[in-house]
Design an enzyme around this catalytic site. Structure first.
Site, PDB file in Angstrom:
ATOM      1  N   LYS A  58       0.794  -1.226   0.000  1.00 54.52           N
ATOM      2  CA  LYS A  58       0.000   0.000   0.000  1.00 54.52           C
ATOM      3  C   LYS A  58       0.832   1.284   0.000  1.00 54.52           C
ATOM      4  O   LYS A  58       0.374   2.331   0.455  1.00 54.52           O
ATOM      5  CB  LYS A  58      -0.980   0.032   1.201  1.00 54.52           C
ATOM      6  N   THR A  61       2.966   0.761  -4.965  1.00 53.01           N
ATOM      7  CA  THR A  61       3.534  -0.289  -5.831  1.00 53.01           C
ATOM      8  C   THR A  61       2.995  -0.208  -7.260  1.00 53.01           C
ATOM      9  O   THR A  61       3.759  -0.161  -8.238  1.00 53.01           O
ATOM     10  CB  THR A  61       3.149  -1.687  -5.291  1.00 53.01           C
ATOM     11  N   TRP A  63       1.324   2.117  -8.672  1.00 47.86           N
ATOM     12  CA  TRP A  63       1.626   3.423  -9.277  1.00 47.86           C
ATOM     13  C   TRP A  63       3.035   3.381  -9.887  1.00 47.86           C
ATOM     14  O   TRP A  63       3.240   3.768 -11.045  1.00 47.86           O
ATOM     15  CB  TRP A  63       1.531   4.502  -8.204  1.00 47.86           C
ATOM     16  N   TRP A  91       5.565 -10.456 -10.210  1.00 50.28           N
ATOM     17  CA  TRP A  91       5.839 -10.615  -8.774  1.00 50.28           C
ATOM     18  C   TRP A  91       6.649 -11.915  -8.636  1.00 50.28           C
ATOM     19  O   TRP A  91       6.083 -12.986  -8.406  1.00 50.28           O
ATOM     20  CB  TRP A  91       4.525 -10.709  -8.012  1.00 50.28           C
ATOM     21  N   HIS A 113       7.184  -7.283  -2.494  1.00 49.15           N
ATOM     22  CA  HIS A 113       7.064  -6.624  -1.182  1.00 49.15           C
ATOM     23  C   HIS A 113       8.092  -7.223  -0.211  1.00 49.15           C
ATOM     24  O   HIS A 113       7.953  -7.054   1.002  1.00 49.15           O
ATOM     25  CB  HIS A 113       5.684  -6.897  -0.574  1.00 49.15           C
ATOM     26  N   ARG A 135       5.830   5.269   1.929  1.00 49.38           N
ATOM     27  CA  ARG A 135       4.708   6.198   2.130  1.00 49.38           C
ATOM     28  C   ARG A 135       4.494   6.419   3.619  1.00 49.38           C
ATOM     29  O   ARG A 135       4.829   5.536   4.435  1.00 49.38           O
ATOM     30  CB  ARG A 135       3.459   5.538   1.518  1.00 49.38           C
ATOM     31  N   SER A 143      -4.900   2.520   4.136  1.00 50.30           N
ATOM     32  CA  SER A 143      -5.096   1.898   2.820  1.00 50.30           C
ATOM     33  C   SER A 143      -5.131   0.370   2.941  1.00 50.30           C
ATOM     34  O   SER A 143      -5.966  -0.308   2.326  1.00 50.30           O
ATOM     35  CB  SER A 143      -3.955   2.347   1.895  1.00 50.30           C
ATOM     36  N   TYR A 198       5.844   8.250  -1.739  1.00 50.75           N
ATOM     37  CA  TYR A 198       4.522   8.466  -2.352  1.00 50.75           C
ATOM     38  C   TYR A 198       4.208   9.968  -2.331  1.00 50.75           C
ATOM     39  O   TYR A 198       3.675  10.518  -3.290  1.00 50.75           O
ATOM     40  CB  TYR A 198       3.507   7.671  -1.522  1.00 50.75           C
ATOM     41  N   ARG A 262      -8.388   3.528  -4.371  1.00 55.48           N
ATOM     42  CA  ARG A 262      -9.431   3.958  -3.443  1.00 55.48           C
ATOM     43  C   ARG A 262      -9.571   5.476  -3.414  1.00 55.48           C
ATOM     44  O   ARG A 262     -10.557   6.018  -3.867  1.00 55.48           O
ATOM     45  CB  ARG A 262      -9.084   3.396  -2.047  1.00 55.48           C
TER      46      ARG A 262
HETATM   47  S1  PPS Z   1      -0.498  -3.036  -3.177  1.00 56.74           S
HETATM   48  O1  PPS Z   1      -1.771  -3.791  -2.978  1.00 56.74           O
HETATM   49  O2  PPS Z   1       0.400  -3.211  -2.031  1.00 56.74           O
HETATM   50  O3  PPS Z   1       0.157  -3.373  -4.436  1.00 56.74           O
HETATM   51  O4  PPS Z   1      -0.975  -1.536  -3.188  1.00 56.74           O
HETATM   52  P1  PPS Z   1      -0.097  -0.312  -3.674  1.00 56.74           P
HETATM   53  O5  PPS Z   1      -0.176  -0.227  -5.144  1.00 56.74           O
HETATM   54  O6  PPS Z   1       1.236  -0.336  -3.038  1.00 56.74           O
HETATM   55  O7  PPS Z   1      -0.873   0.915  -3.012  1.00 56.74           O
HETATM   56  C1  PPS Z   1      -2.199   1.231  -3.337  1.00 56.74           C
HETATM   57  C2  PPS Z   1      -2.402   2.685  -2.945  1.00 56.74           C
HETATM   58  O8  PPS Z   1      -1.751   3.532  -3.916  1.00 56.74           O
HETATM   59  C3  PPS Z   1      -2.730   4.426  -4.450  1.00 56.74           C
HETATM   60  N1  PPS Z   1      -2.406   4.780  -5.839  1.00 56.74           N
HETATM   61  C4  PPS Z   1      -2.276   6.053  -6.256  1.00 56.74           C
HETATM   62  N2  PPS Z   1      -2.331   7.212  -5.591  1.00 56.74           N
HETATM   63  C5  PPS Z   1      -2.171   8.359  -6.319  1.00 56.74           C
HETATM   64  N3  PPS Z   1      -1.963   8.364  -7.649  1.00 56.74           N
HETATM   65  C6  PPS Z   1      -1.887   7.224  -8.358  1.00 56.74           C
HETATM   66  N4  PPS Z   1      -1.682   7.287  -9.662  1.00 56.74           N
HETATM   67  C7  PPS Z   1      -2.040   5.992  -7.653  1.00 56.74           C
HETATM   68  N5  PPS Z   1      -2.024   4.687  -8.009  1.00 56.74           N
HETATM   69  C8  PPS Z   1      -2.249   3.972  -6.892  1.00 56.74           C
HETATM   70  C9  PPS Z   1      -4.027   3.641  -4.323  1.00 56.74           C
HETATM   71  O9  PPS Z   1      -5.154   4.459  -4.492  1.00 56.74           O
HETATM   72  C10 PPS Z   1      -3.871   3.070  -2.925  1.00 56.74           C
HETATM   73  O10 PPS Z   1      -3.987   4.070  -1.904  1.00 56.74           O
HETATM   74  P2  PPS Z   1      -5.337   4.451  -1.167  1.00 56.74           P
HETATM   75  O11 PPS Z   1      -4.922   5.381  -0.059  1.00 56.74           O
HETATM   76  O12 PPS Z   1      -5.950   3.188  -0.638  1.00 56.74           O
HETATM   77  O13 PPS Z   1      -6.191   5.132  -2.181  1.00 56.74           O
END
Ligand code: PPS
Length: 309
Positions: A58, A61, A63, A91, A113, A135, A143, A198, A262
């Site tokens: 979370k 990743t 992104w 992965w 991870h 982050r 998250s 992040y 989310r």
């Molecule tokens: S995982 O399941 O571990 O692979 O999740 P991970 O990708 O690490 O984290 C998911 C959170 O990243 C947010 N996210 C983004 N935020 C802003 N901009 C972009 N482009 C973006 N892409 C992914 C995603 O919404 C999750 O955060 P939360 O706070 O839940 O929204």
């Protein structure tokens, strides 16, 4: 994060989750096995031109996967729009991901991870590059809480309060955030290690992409950089089924309980933590991060001497 149903033909919400445990750390059972983790740790051969996207869950990743695959394709979005993110950046420590990683032509883009101490041993002798994204841990825990509610490879959290306690004591799947960060940040002065938050991505995606290109030795012109920024935006990613997780079947991820992408904001923890939880968090954070010689954007909130009067 890879996510799969606990067992076929069963009602997911009533199924207990039996985590896989490797070196004392719990992993979701659907994609991981002791064998896949042990193989990743002891036998996986890192290639010098590999690029690793490494995170605690979370932390950004998916992104970073979008950003790195867009950089790899010089800003052209067709790869990102036609191939699933888990195929673009396998992965490698999971059962399915390992197969994809082994047949991936060099130079590979890979994701995990894994904490530093169970990352492939062969990495120590290689010049492979690591991009470590981290982050604000308070936003990570929020998250992660919502993600566990949707994803059937994870136990449904009893309450946010209990989930936060488990996060602070390092008992959630994938282990302790503190140990993850401390372990990887030991590499901060190595040439083949790049870390970014992040929060920096949110604040200045264009500048962050330029820094990433520099680290990767990839020359992208201004138009290509703009295309990376545009196609890796939260809005563009939500509209792209290759990274929004919308294609995952309901018995893997229950999309009625929320969205994988989310909110995509900084500071959502303020909507979830009580004052007491925030104080406890700050105290434990300061204890556990003591001696780590790096300043993160969220550190200002944690240290009472630095907060605004
Ligand atoms: S995982 O399941 O571990 O692979 O999740 P991970 O990708 O690490 O984290 C998911 C959170 O990243 C947010 N996210 C983004 N935020 C802003 N901009 C972009 N482009 C973006 N892409 C992914 C995603 O919404 C999750 O955060 P939360 O706070 O839940 O929204």
């Amino acid at each position: 994060m890879v996510c799969r149903a606990a067992a076929p033909n069963s009602h997911p919400s009533t199924m207990p989750v039996h985590y896989v445990t490797y070196k004392g750390i719990k992993f979701p059972p659907a994609y991981n096995s002791v064998h896949s983790l042990s193989f990743a740790h002891n036998e996986f051969l890192v290639r010098d031109d590999d690029v690793f996207n490494i995170t605690y869950p979370k932390s950004g990743t998916v992104w970073m996967t979008e950003i790195l695959s867009l950089i790899r394709s010089h800003g052209h979005p067709s790869w990102n729009q036609t191939v699933l993110n888990s195929d673009r950046m396998p992965w490698f420590s999971t059962r399915l991901g390992l197969e994809a990683a082994l047949s991936y032509p060099s130079p590979r883009l890979l994701t995990c991870h894994l904490p530093r101490h169970i990352f492939p041993k062969s990495f120590s002798h290689s010049t492979a590059k690591v991009i470590y994204t981290l982050r604000d841990p308070r936003d990570v825990v929020v998250s992660y809480f919502y993600f566990c509610k949707m994803c059937n490879s994870y136990e449904d959290p009893v309450s946010f309060e209990q989930f936060l306690r488990d996060f602070l004591s390092g008992e959630l799947p994938h282990g302790s955030w503190f140990e993850h960060v401390r372990g990887w940040m030991q590499m901060k002065d190595r040439e083949n290690f790049f870390f970014i938050t992040y929060e920096e991505l949110k604040q200045d995606l264009q500048g962050s992409v330029r820094r990433l290109c520099h680290f990767l030795g990839q020359n992208l012109d201004d138009d290509a950089i703009s295309s990376v920024v545009q196609n890796a935006s939260f809005t563009a990613m939500r509209q792209n089924p290759m990274c929004s997780s919308i294609l995952l079947p309901a018995d893997i991820m229950d999309q009625t309980k929320g969205q994988f992408l989310r909110k995509g904001i900084c500071g959502d923890w303020k909507n979830h933590f009580t004052v007491a939880q925030s104080e406890t968090f700050n105290r434990i954070y300061l204890e556990k991060m003591q001696g780590l010689d790096v300043a993160f954007p969220w550190d200002r909130d944690q240290d009472p001497d630095l907060t605004e009067q």
